[in-house]
Write an enzyme that holds these catalytic residues in place. Structure first.
Site, mmCIF file in Angstrom:
data_model
loop_
_atom_site.group_PDB
_atom_site.id
_atom_site.type_symbol
_atom_site.label_atom_id
_atom_site.label_comp_id
_atom_site.label_asym_id
_atom_site.label_seq_id
_atom_site.Cartn_x
_atom_site.Cartn_y
_atom_site.Cartn_z
ATOM 1 N N GLY A 115 0.794 -1.220 0.000
ATOM 2 C CA GLY A 115 0.000 0.000 0.000
ATOM 3 C C GLY A 115 0.826 1.268 0.000
ATOM 4 O O GLY A 115 0.597 2.176 0.810
ATOM 5 N N TYR A 162 -15.950 -3.937 8.021
ATOM 6 C CA TYR A 162 -14.609 -3.434 8.300
ATOM 7 C C TYR A 162 -14.091 -4.019 9.603
ATOM 8 O O TYR A 162 -12.940 -4.469 9.686
ATOM 9 C CB TYR A 162 -14.643 -1.903 8.381
ATOM 10 C CG TYR A 162 -13.295 -1.272 8.631
ATOM 11 C CD1 TYR A 162 -12.276 -1.372 7.690
ATOM 12 C CD2 TYR A 162 -13.049 -0.561 9.807
ATOM 13 C CE1 TYR A 162 -11.039 -0.786 7.916
ATOM 14 C CE2 TYR A 162 -11.817 0.031 10.035
ATOM 15 C CZ TYR A 162 -10.809 -0.079 9.089
ATOM 16 O OH TYR A 162 -9.587 0.500 9.310
ATOM 17 N N GLY A 176 -0.722 7.968 1.645
ATOM 18 C CA GLY A 176 -0.868 7.959 3.087
ATOM 19 C C GLY A 176 0.195 7.259 3.897
ATOM 20 O O GLY A 176 1.403 7.508 3.767
ATOM 21 N N LEU A 177 -0.262 6.365 4.766
ATOM 22 C CA LEU A 177 0.627 5.694 5.707
ATOM 23 C C LEU A 177 1.708 4.878 5.011
ATOM 24 O O LEU A 177 2.835 4.802 5.488
ATOM 25 C CB LEU A 177 -0.183 4.782 6.631
ATOM 26 C CG LEU A 177 -1.151 5.458 7.604
ATOM 27 C CD1 LEU A 177 -1.891 4.397 8.406
ATOM 28 C CD2 LEU A 177 -0.416 6.404 8.538
ATOM 29 N N GLY A 178 1.360 4.229 3.907
ATOM 30 C CA GLY A 178 2.334 3.400 3.211
ATOM 31 C C GLY A 178 3.511 4.200 2.703
ATOM 32 O O GLY A 178 4.675 3.782 2.821
ATOM 33 N N SER A 182 -6.916 -2.153 13.357
ATOM 34 C CA SER A 182 -7.603 -0.897 13.629
ATOM 35 C C SER A 182 -8.404 -1.013 14.916
ATOM 36 O O SER A 182 -8.810 -2.111 15.316
ATOM 37 C CB SER A 182 -8.547 -0.560 12.473
ATOM 38 O OG SER A 182 -9.404 0.519 12.808
#
Length: 322
Positions: free
Chosen positions: A29, A184, A33-35, A158
Site C-alpha cells: 500500500g 470493516y 498515506g501511511l504506506g 484498527s
C-alpha cells in the site's frame, strides 16, 4: 514494557538513531498515506524497501519523496504490482519475490480498504474481508520462506476491530445484513488474528508477528465515507469521552499514524509485543466494554482458538494450505 513514545510520536521520533542499512523491508500500500510515510521513514534510515501497490503509476508519483530520502541515505525503493483483491495478482507478486530469492527482515501489511459499499473481490469474497485479510493472508504465507530468523511481520489492524468479531459461518455476508463498518470490523479483527496465529506458527524459527492500530488519521482510506457521517462519529466519540472525563479525539498526522508500524517492526522488544495488538507505540490494554471504541483490544481478537479457526477457514477459502 515502558518507553518514551506515545500517540504523538512520529516515525522520525521512533527511528531516531536507528541504522537500517542492509535491512530489506516489504511494505504494502505505498501509493498513498501511511504506506508512503512508512516507506520514507525506513529508507531515510538506510533500508532497502520493496513497495507493493495495486496502481503502479499512482505509486510512482506518490513515492517521489521516498526516492528523495533514499538518495540521501543510501537506501533504496523498488515497486511491485500487487492487487490484494485478486488472488491471481497476489500469487503472481509472491511468486516473483520467491523466484528473486532475496530475504526480508520486515514485512508491513499496510494496504487496505474501509467501509466500502457491498461488493466482491475478483474471487467472490466480500470486498473488505477479501482485500484486507485474505489477500494479505495468501501473500504473506506464500513469501514466508523469505522471512529469516529475527524478521518480523506487522499487520495493520484498527480500533475498528471492536465493531465486530469475525463471522466464521458467513464471512461473505451471504446471509447476514451488510453493514459497512461491521464488515470493516470483521476484516480488522481478522488482521489481528492473523498476527496471533502466524506468530504461533513461526516463532520457533525466530520469525515473529504483531498487529498494530495506527490511530485516527485523515487519509484516502475514508474515501467511501460521507464527511457528515465521519463528523457524526467524531461527535459521538467526543461525547463519550467527555462523559468519562477524557479529552476529545485528536486526529493524528500521517507521520504520527505510521509511527506505531515502524516502532513495532523495528524498535519494540519483540518478545513483549509478538502475537499482540499495539496502539500509540505501546501494547494495547484489554477492554470488554462494547461502548469503548477508542482504546484497547477485545479478547476475541487475541483468542488463539479463534485465530486457528480463522486460519483454517482462510485456507479453505483461498484453496491453499500453509
Amino acid at each position: 514494557m515502558s518507553n518514551s513514545f506515545g500517540a504523538k510520536s512520529t516515525t522520525d521520533d521512533v527511528l531516531a538513531g536507528v541504522d537500517l542499512k542492509g535491512k530489506r523491508v516489504l511494505v504494502t500500500g505505498v501509493s498513498a498515506g501511511l504506506g508512503v510515510e512508512t516507506a520514507r521513514a525506513l529508507v531515510a534510515h538506510g533500508a532497502d524497501v520493496v513497495g507493493a501497490a495495486r496502481d503502479l503509476a499512482k505509486a510512482e508519483g506518490a513515492t517521489a519523496v521516498v526516492r528523495e530520502a533514499a538518495a540521501k541515505s543510501g537506501g533504496s525503493l523498488s515497486l511491485i504490482e500487487l492487487d490484494l483483491a485478486s488472488l491471481a495478482s497476489v500469487r503472481a507478486a509472491a511468486d516473483a519475490l520467491v523466484k528473486d530469492g532475496r530475504a526480508f527482515d520486515l514485512v508491513i501489511a499496510n494496504a487496505g480498504v474501509m467501509a466500502t459499499p457491498l461488493g466482491k473481490t475478483v474471487d467472490g469474497f466480500e470486498t473488505q474481508f477479501g482485500t484486507n485479510h485474505l489477500g494479505h493472508f495468501t501473500f504473506i504465507n506464500r513469501i514466508a520462506g523469505l522471512l529469516k530468523a529475527g524478521s518480523r511481520v506487522v499487520s495493520l489492524a484498527s480500533s475498528g476491530h471492536r465493531f465486530s468479531d469475525v463471522n466464521l459461518e458467513d464471512p461473505n455476508f451471504e446471509t447476514t445484513e451488510y453493514v459497512p463498518f461491521a464488515a470493516y470490523g470483521r476484516s480488522k479483527t481478522a488482521n489481528i488474528l492473523f498476527a496471533v496465529e502466524f506468530d504461533r506458527r513461526h516463532k520457533d524459527r525466530g520469525v515473529r508477528a504483531v498487529a498494530v492500530h495506527p490511530g485516527g488519521i485523515q487519509t484516502e482510506l475514508a474515501r467511501h465515507l460521507d464527511p457528515a457521517f465521519i463528523q457524526g462519529m467524531i461527535d459521538n466519540l467526543n461525547a463519550q469521552a467527555a462523559a468519562k472525563g477524557e479529552p476529545p479525539l485528536e486526529w493524528k498526522t500521517i507521520p504520527q499514524g505510521a509511527a506505531t508500524s515502524v516502532w513495532a517492526g523495528v524498535v519494540a522488544p519483540i518478545d513483549e509485543v509478538a502475537g499482540r495488538y499495539c496502539e500509540d507505540c505501546h501494547l494495547a490494554p484489554p477492554v470488554e466494554d462494547a461502548s469503548e471504541v477508542r482504546y484497547g483490544v477485545r479478547s476475541y481478537a487475541l483468542d488463539p482458538a479463534n485465530a486457528q479457526a480463522l486460519w483454517a477457514l482462510s485456507e479453505k477459502l483461498v484453496g491453499e494450505t500453509f
